[in-house]
Motif scaffolding. Structure first.
Motif, PDB file in Angstrom:
ATOM      1  N   ARG A 136       0.839  -1.192   0.000  1.00 32.04           N
ATOM      2  CA  ARG A 136       0.000   0.000   0.000  1.00 32.04           C
ATOM      3  C   ARG A 136       0.882   1.253   0.000  1.00 32.04           C
ATOM      4  NH1 ARG A 136      -2.285   0.797   4.600  1.00 32.04           N
ATOM      5  NH2 ARG A 136      -1.222  -0.875   5.718  1.00 32.04           N
ATOM      6  N   THR A 143       8.076   4.193   9.926  1.00 30.73           N
ATOM      7  CA  THR A 143       7.370   3.547  11.045  1.00 30.73           C
ATOM      8  C   THR A 143       7.243   2.040  10.794  1.00 30.73           C
ATOM      9  OG1 THR A 143       6.086   5.556  11.416  1.00 30.73           O
ATOM     10  CG2 THR A 143       5.260   3.556  12.444  1.00 30.73           C
ATOM     11  N   MET A 144       6.874   1.669   9.572  1.00 30.15           N
ATOM     12  CA  MET A 144       6.706   0.250   9.267  1.00 30.15           C
ATOM     13  C   MET A 144       8.050  -0.488   9.251  1.00 30.15           C
ATOM     14  SD  MET A 144       3.578  -0.575   9.194  1.00 30.15           S
ATOM     15  CE  MET A 144       2.908   0.706  10.250  1.00 30.15           C
ATOM     16  N   LEU A 147       8.913  -0.931  12.884  1.00 28.42           N
ATOM     17  CA  LEU A 147       8.002  -1.918  13.463  1.00 28.42           C
ATOM     18  C   LEU A 147       8.486  -3.334  13.189  1.00 28.42           C
ATOM     19  CD1 LEU A 147       5.337  -2.913  14.738  1.00 28.42           C
ATOM     20  CD2 LEU A 147       4.248  -2.602  12.493  1.00 28.42           C
ATOM     21  N   ASP A 176       3.855 -13.254   9.015  1.00 27.40           N
ATOM     22  CA  ASP A 176       2.677 -13.362   8.146  1.00 27.40           C
ATOM     23  C   ASP A 176       1.743 -12.165   8.365  1.00 27.40           C
ATOM     24  OD1 ASP A 176       1.047 -14.988   6.249  1.00 27.40           O
ATOM     25  OD2 ASP A 176      -0.355 -15.014   7.934  1.00 27.40           O
ATOM     26  N   HIS A 177       1.502 -11.851   9.644  1.00 27.70           N
ATOM     27  CA  HIS A 177       0.629 -10.723   9.964  1.00 27.70           C
ATOM     28  C   HIS A 177       1.226  -9.399   9.484  1.00 27.70           C
ATOM     29  CE1 HIS A 177      -0.648  -7.367  12.610  1.00 27.70           C
ATOM     30  NE2 HIS A 177      -1.836  -7.858  12.370  1.00 27.70           N
ATOM     31  N   TYR A 178       2.529  -9.239   9.686  1.00 28.43           N
ATOM     32  CA  TYR A 178       3.191  -8.000   9.266  1.00 28.43           C
ATOM     33  C   TYR A 178       3.054  -7.791   7.763  1.00 28.43           C
ATOM     34  CZ  TYR A 178       6.748  -4.547   8.155  1.00 28.43           C
ATOM     35  OH  TYR A 178       7.389  -3.429   7.673  1.00 28.43           O
ATOM     36  N   ARG A 180       0.905  -9.143   5.594  1.00 32.19           N
ATOM     37  CA  ARG A 180      -0.479  -8.883   5.191  1.00 32.19           C
ATOM     38  C   ARG A 180      -0.885  -7.438   5.493  1.00 32.19           C
ATOM     39  NH1 ARG A 180      -3.478 -13.387   3.940  1.00 32.19           N
ATOM     40  NH2 ARG A 180      -2.385 -15.369   4.241  1.00 32.19           N
ATOM     41  N   GLY A 181      -0.343  -6.901   6.580  1.00 36.39           N
ATOM     42  CA  GLY A 181      -0.690  -5.535   6.965  1.00 36.39           C
ATOM     43  C   GLY A 181      -0.160  -4.461   6.032  1.00 36.39           C
ATOM     44  N   ILE A 182       0.894  -4.770   5.267  1.00 37.63           N
ATOM     45  CA  ILE A 182       1.456  -3.753   4.367  1.00 37.63           C
ATOM     46  C   ILE A 182       1.059  -3.964   2.898  1.00 37.63           C
ATOM     47  CG2 ILE A 182       3.482  -3.172   5.804  1.00 37.63           C
ATOM     48  CD1 ILE A 182       5.185  -4.961   3.982  1.00 37.63           C
TER      49      ILE A 182
ATOM     50  N   GLN B 173      -0.863   4.564  12.931  1.00 36.30           N
ATOM     51  CA  GLN B 173      -0.175   3.725  11.946  1.00 36.30           C
ATOM     52  C   GLN B 173      -0.174   2.259  12.398  1.00 36.30           C
ATOM     53  OE1 GLN B 173       2.046   4.347   9.073  1.00 36.30           O
ATOM     54  NE2 GLN B 173       0.882   6.223   8.830  1.00 36.30           N
ATOM     55  N   LEU B 174       0.152   2.050  13.666  1.00 37.35           N
ATOM     56  CA  LEU B 174       0.245   0.682  14.176  1.00 37.35           C
ATOM     57  C   LEU B 174      -1.127   0.018  14.205  1.00 37.35           C
ATOM     58  CD1 LEU B 174       2.834   1.061  17.111  1.00 37.35           C
ATOM     59  CD2 LEU B 174       3.250   0.449  14.724  1.00 37.35           C
ATOM     60  N   ASP B 176      -3.809   0.781  12.284  1.00 31.50           N
ATOM     61  CA  ASP B 176      -4.258   0.521  10.908  1.00 31.50           C
ATOM     62  C   ASP B 176      -3.555  -0.721  10.345  1.00 31.50           C
ATOM     63  OD1 ASP B 176      -5.725   1.473   8.488  1.00 31.50           O
ATOM     64  OD2 ASP B 176      -3.707   1.623   7.659  1.00 31.50           O
ATOM     65  N   HIS B 177      -2.242  -0.791  10.558  1.00 35.60           N
ATOM     66  CA  HIS B 177      -1.484  -1.951  10.070  1.00 35.60           C
ATOM     67  C   HIS B 177      -1.935  -3.238  10.761  1.00 35.60           C
ATOM     68  CE1 HIS B 177       1.906  -4.823  10.394  1.00 35.60           C
ATOM     69  NE2 HIS B 177       1.992  -4.601   9.113  1.00 35.60           N
ATOM     70  N   TYR B 178      -2.148  -3.159  12.076  1.00 37.84           N
ATOM     71  CA  TYR B 178      -2.576  -4.348  12.826  1.00 37.84           C
ATOM     72  C   TYR B 178      -3.899  -4.885  12.288  1.00 37.84           C
ATOM     73  CZ  TYR B 178      -4.258  -7.392  16.519  1.00 37.84           C
ATOM     74  OH  TYR B 178      -4.767  -8.477  17.199  1.00 37.84           O
ATOM     75  N   ILE B 179      -4.870  -3.979  12.128  1.00 37.61           N
ATOM     76  CA  ILE B 179      -6.200  -4.406  11.676  1.00 37.61           C
ATOM     77  C   ILE B 179      -6.125  -5.019  10.280  1.00 37.61           C
ATOM     78  CG2 ILE B 179      -8.500  -3.576  11.006  1.00 37.61           C
ATOM     79  CD1 ILE B 179      -8.377  -1.645  13.323  1.00 37.61           C
ATOM     80  N   ARG B 180      -5.419  -4.353   9.371  1.00 36.98           N
ATOM     81  CA  ARG B 180      -5.295  -4.888   8.018  1.00 36.98           C
ATOM     82  C   ARG B 180      -4.667  -6.274   8.027  1.00 36.98           C
ATOM     83  NH1 ARG B 180      -6.145  -1.205   3.924  1.00 36.98           N
ATOM     84  NH2 ARG B 180      -6.514   0.923   4.633  1.00 36.98           N
ATOM     85  N   GLY B 181      -3.746  -6.491   8.968  1.00 37.46           N
ATOM     86  CA  GLY B 181      -3.066  -7.785   9.042  1.00 37.46           C
ATOM     87  C   GLY B 181      -3.952  -8.936   9.484  1.00 37.46           C
TER      88      GLY B 181
END
Lengths: 209, 209
Positions: A136, A143-144, A147, A176-178, A180-182, B173-174, B176-181
């Motif tokens: 995205r 930040t990402m 993270l 996997d979660h990380y 998917r989040g980006i 940011q964290l 939004d990324h967490y939820i999308r993941g």
């Protein structure tokens, strides 16, 4: 000989933790005398320091070779995140914490490496992913990047995930979660295709390197 | 009077940090004597301890009221994650770290609350989201619950994200990324619809509670 000692010390630290292993253990494993070890290292702290430095240099070299393959950013982040698996079967979960607490000089090396290399490499990966439309474009890249590094450290912390005994399962979940989040929609399709391909061949995604 | 002191102490702690604020500051702000404060609290440590306990009870009550609204799990997690914004305009970024380091008894309260309430609430949220098809079903629920709590703490740590001055931007940011993941495809559609709705009305998602 020095390389041999570093390699064996690293293997033992990863497996049994950095506090448990003594100079005697390392000498015994290599069937050499402690005197030989002291020709190359002043004390245990020096070994830990040099192992961390050595490991970081290797990791950086591995990463450079990985980049030369010109994989897509998704494959690259998956493989790079798992380079830490190359050298050990099992990781002692308190490894990072113990270095942080009891070997501040070695920890300093890790922090510097994190700041100078890992963060920059991740920022570069994220920028390419965004440019190629795989990630995205609406997140803050730095930040990402930061993270992701924190998540790797977090995954090693047994106090945070007490329900999981296996550090690798935690790391897989977090990775996997990380990812998917980006991912963008097209990035997600490409990531799932990658996972399917890996499953079809019944390979670990990490042995694929 | 005790409630009034707790409320003002909390506001000052959030804004200026827990170490900076003295008993004198609190007395001055409320235009009361220090003697009045000492009728309710033995010392500064006691105030910090009771503020944390008080805050946690309030947070839990807020969360119970939120659950009664029977929102969908996505809305719930967004709103619940941001309840911490209710009481303060600006958060002193060293707040959590300072409590952890210098007020171990108060930190203990926070840890217990985290273990007994926040983790359970998040597990419950994740389970409902999976059942309703809004979240994916292939992640480990407890790992993802514990991850979310760690991310909130991480977002307050100014050493981790030194490039960002504003704690809220990091938290956004964290989150939004967490939820999308964790979202499934249909969950993503529903999350994006929620964000659009909020933007259209030019509202903060957090004021919507």
């Amino acid at each position: 000989m020095k390389e041999k000692i570093l390699a064996e010390a690293e293997r033992l630290f990863w497996k049994y933790g950095v506090r448990t292993i003594t100079m005697d253990d390392i000498a015994r494993r290599l069937a050499i005398s402690k005197k030989t070890i002291y020709q190359h290292f002043t004390d245990k702290e020096d070994i830990v320091y040099q192992v961390v430095e050595w490991h970081m240099t290797h990791e950086q070299n591995d990463y450079c070779r990985l980049k030369e393959k010109e994989l897509n950013p998704i494959e690259e982040i998956v493989l790079a995140s798992n380079m830490m698996r190359q050298h050990a079967d099992k990781v002692n979960p308190s490894l990072l914490l113990d270095v942080q607490r009891y070997f501040p000089k070695a920890w300093e090396v890790f922090l510097k490496h994190k700041e100078n290399h890992i963060t920059k490499d991740l920022i570069d990966n994220l920028q390419r992913g965004v440019e190629q439309g795989l990630y995205r474009s609406d997140f803050d890249i730095e930040t990402m990047a930061r993270l992701r590094i924190e998540l790797i450290q977090l995954g090693f912390d047994e106090r945070v995930f007490p329900h999981q005994r296996d550090v690798y399962t935690t790391q897989d979940q977090l990775l996997d979660h990380y990812i998917r989040g980006i991912l963008s929609a097209s990035g997600l399709a490409s990531y799932e295709a990658l996972k399917t391909k890996v499953n079809e061949y019944n390979l670990s995604i990490y042995e694929n390197k």
